[in-house]
Design an enzyme around this catalytic site. Structure first.
Site, short mmCIF file in Angstrom:
data_model
loop_
_atom_site.label_atom_id
_atom_site.label_comp_id
_atom_site.label_asym_id
_atom_site.label_seq_id
_atom_site.Cartn_x
_atom_site.Cartn_y
_atom_site.Cartn_z
CB SER A 135 -1.20 -0.10 1.07
OG SER A 135 -1.22 1.16 1.81
CE1 TYR A 148 -4.45 -2.20 5.11
CE2 TYR A 148 -3.69 0.23 4.99
CZ TYR A 148 -3.58 -0.96 4.20
OH TYR A 148 -3.83 -1.27 2.96
#
Ligand code: 8X3
Length: 249
Positions: A135, A148
């Site tokens: 990401s 995360y």
């Protein structure tokens, strides 16, 4: 190039779109996930080129058993797409239940490592490929990213390190690092809260699952002497903001 590709988290979003794209391009696709009905539905649409495997990526025993039961036609895996992963919430760290942190680490890191480790001998033997879904959060810190973002930074660095470890073996490894996207992932992230969803995604022309499926197919279509190390992708509507400064009154 075509062959056999295993995609984790194929029940929705990037995973399902990637399964559809690779079947359309003549690949055999193994799609994994927890929801049997979703895999059955995908199989009904994609036909014999698709094989669903039902297991939770955090359950190492179930993963090993499911892979051991693969039909011979699907057992020679050339490409592993580590797509299964989740972000739970957007709250700052002190407000996040520890259980959510554990779930993200167990899914995004431990489960991913288990299947990667399990398939490494096959991928080395077949001079295959691993595509990891990291990401932009691996590079760019933001409030609410906490664990995360940490898992995605791990995944990017693991991808690069694994390339070094497999030097000379002909295995290709890519870290794909998407930004703002619109898929089931985003619904999970905002916990079904419409206001939170609108605050993050409303009005943005975010990355769609098909965009990432196209990217993964492009990566896998490069000639065997080319390795795409990493790809950071954002929608045009997303860019960076500055640092925050807390001032004492
Ligand atoms: C999530 C990327 O930009 O939505 O992986 O935080 S972003």
């Amino acid at each position: 190039m075509s062959g056999t590709i295993l995609i984790t988290g194929a029940t929705a979003g990037f995973g399902a779109a990637t399964a559809r794209r690779f079947v359309a391009e003549g690949w055999k696709v193994i799609g994994t996930g927890r929801r049997a009905q979703r895999l059955d539905d995908l199989g009904a649409k994609l036909g014999d080129a698709f094989h669903g495997l039902v297991f939770d990526i955090t359950d190492e025993t179930a993963m090993r058993e499911a892979l051991a039961g693969l039909p011979a036609a699907f057992s020679g895996i050339d490409v592993l797409v580590n797509n299964a992963g989740l972000a739970l919430g957007t709250a700052p760290a002190p407000e996040v239940p520890f259980a959510d942190w554990k779930t993200m680490v167990n899914t995004n890191i431990t489960g991913l490592l288990a299947i990667t480790h399990h398939l490494l001998p096959t991928l080395i033997e077949r001079r295959g490929m691993i595509v990891n879904l990291s990401s932009v959060a691996a590079h760019w810190p933001y409030s609410g990213g906490n664990v995360y973002a940490g898992t995605k930074a791990f995944l990017r660095q693991f991808s690069l390190g694994l390339r070094s470890d497999l030097h000379g073996k002909g295995v290709r490894i890519t870290s794909i690092e998407p930004g703002l996207c619109e898929s089931e992932f985003t619904l999970v992230r905002t916990g079904g809260n419409q206001a939170a969803y609108e605050a993050l995604y409303g009005g943005a022309h975010a990355i769609q699952p098909e965009d990432i499926a196209n990217t993964i197919h492009w990566v896998a279509s490069q000639p065997p002497h080319i390795n795409i190390n990493s790809l950071e992708i954002m929608p045009v509507s997303q860019s960076w903001a500055g640092f925050q400064v807390h001032r004492e009154k």
